[in-house]
Design a protein around this motif. Structure first.
Motif, PDB file in Angstrom:
ATOM      1  N   GLN A 146       0.827  -1.204   0.000  1.00 54.67           N
ATOM      2  CA  GLN A 146       0.000   0.000   0.000  1.00 54.67           C
ATOM      3  C   GLN A 146       0.870   1.268   0.000  1.00 54.67           C
ATOM      4  OE1 GLN A 146      -3.297   0.332  -0.398  1.00 54.67           O
ATOM      5  NE2 GLN A 146      -3.436  -1.873  -0.651  1.00 54.67           N
ATOM      6  N   VAL A 150      -2.668   5.346   4.744  1.00 53.93           N
ATOM      7  CA  VAL A 150      -2.267   4.134   4.019  1.00 53.93           C
ATOM      8  C   VAL A 150      -2.373   2.903   4.923  1.00 53.93           C
ATOM      9  CG1 VAL A 150      -0.302   2.996   2.921  1.00 53.93           C
ATOM     10  CG2 VAL A 150      -0.882   5.339   2.316  1.00 53.93           C
ATOM     11  N   ARG A 194      -5.682   1.238   4.972  1.00 59.03           N
ATOM     12  CA  ARG A 194      -6.095   0.446   3.817  1.00 59.03           C
ATOM     13  C   ARG A 194      -5.719  -1.029   3.936  1.00 59.03           C
ATOM     14  NH1 ARG A 194      -3.397   4.558  -0.452  1.00 59.03           N
ATOM     15  NH2 ARG A 194      -4.578   6.395   0.178  1.00 59.03           N
TER      16      ARG A 194
END
Length: 131
Positions: free
Chosen positions: A16, A127, A130
């Motif tokens: 990610q 991030v 995610r």
């Protein structure tokens, strides 16, 4: 979902990280190289580590005594909140001032004063969410 900072989680975070231009590309522009560890307050050592070269995450896994540039620690409930909601300048400053986010290694003051670093640092929490 893999356990926070487990090898599987760290690998997904690495992927990610590299997929996010506001993180990897922004840090590549300033030739950012770093070993960043993540873990929990009141534990002897961090759980996971991310090795970044020229802005890109090149290694991720469990911390095994590597030399660190950054070691970020917080309680599980705070990590979970930040992964869900991210951080902005105000919430980052509050987390640091209240002792919720600890820098066991690394210079928070220098990072927060450098706009080339603080933007990607804040983006790293989005991030993480995610994963």
């Amino acid at each position: 979902m893999a356990e926070l900072f487990s090898p599987e989680w760290m690998q997904a975070y690495k992927d990610q990280w590299n997929a996010e231009p506001e993180l990897a590309d922004a840090l590549a522009k300033i030739n950012f190289n770093s070993a960043i560890a993540y873990g929990f307050k009141r534990e002897d050592k961090p759980k996971g580590i991310l090795i970044v070269k020229e802005g890109r995450a090149v290694e991720a896994g469990i911390y095994e005594g590597q030399e660190l540039n950054w070691d970020l620690r917080a309680d599980l409930k705070d990590w979970e909140k930040w992964l869900k909601n991210g951080l902005n300048m105000m919430s980052l400053s509050a987390a640091y001032m209240q002792g919720k986010l600890k820098f066991a290694v690394g210079d928070y003051g220098a990072m927060i004063k450098d706009p080339r670093m603080v933007g990607p640092f804040l983006k790293s929490f989005a991030v993480m969410g995610r994963v």
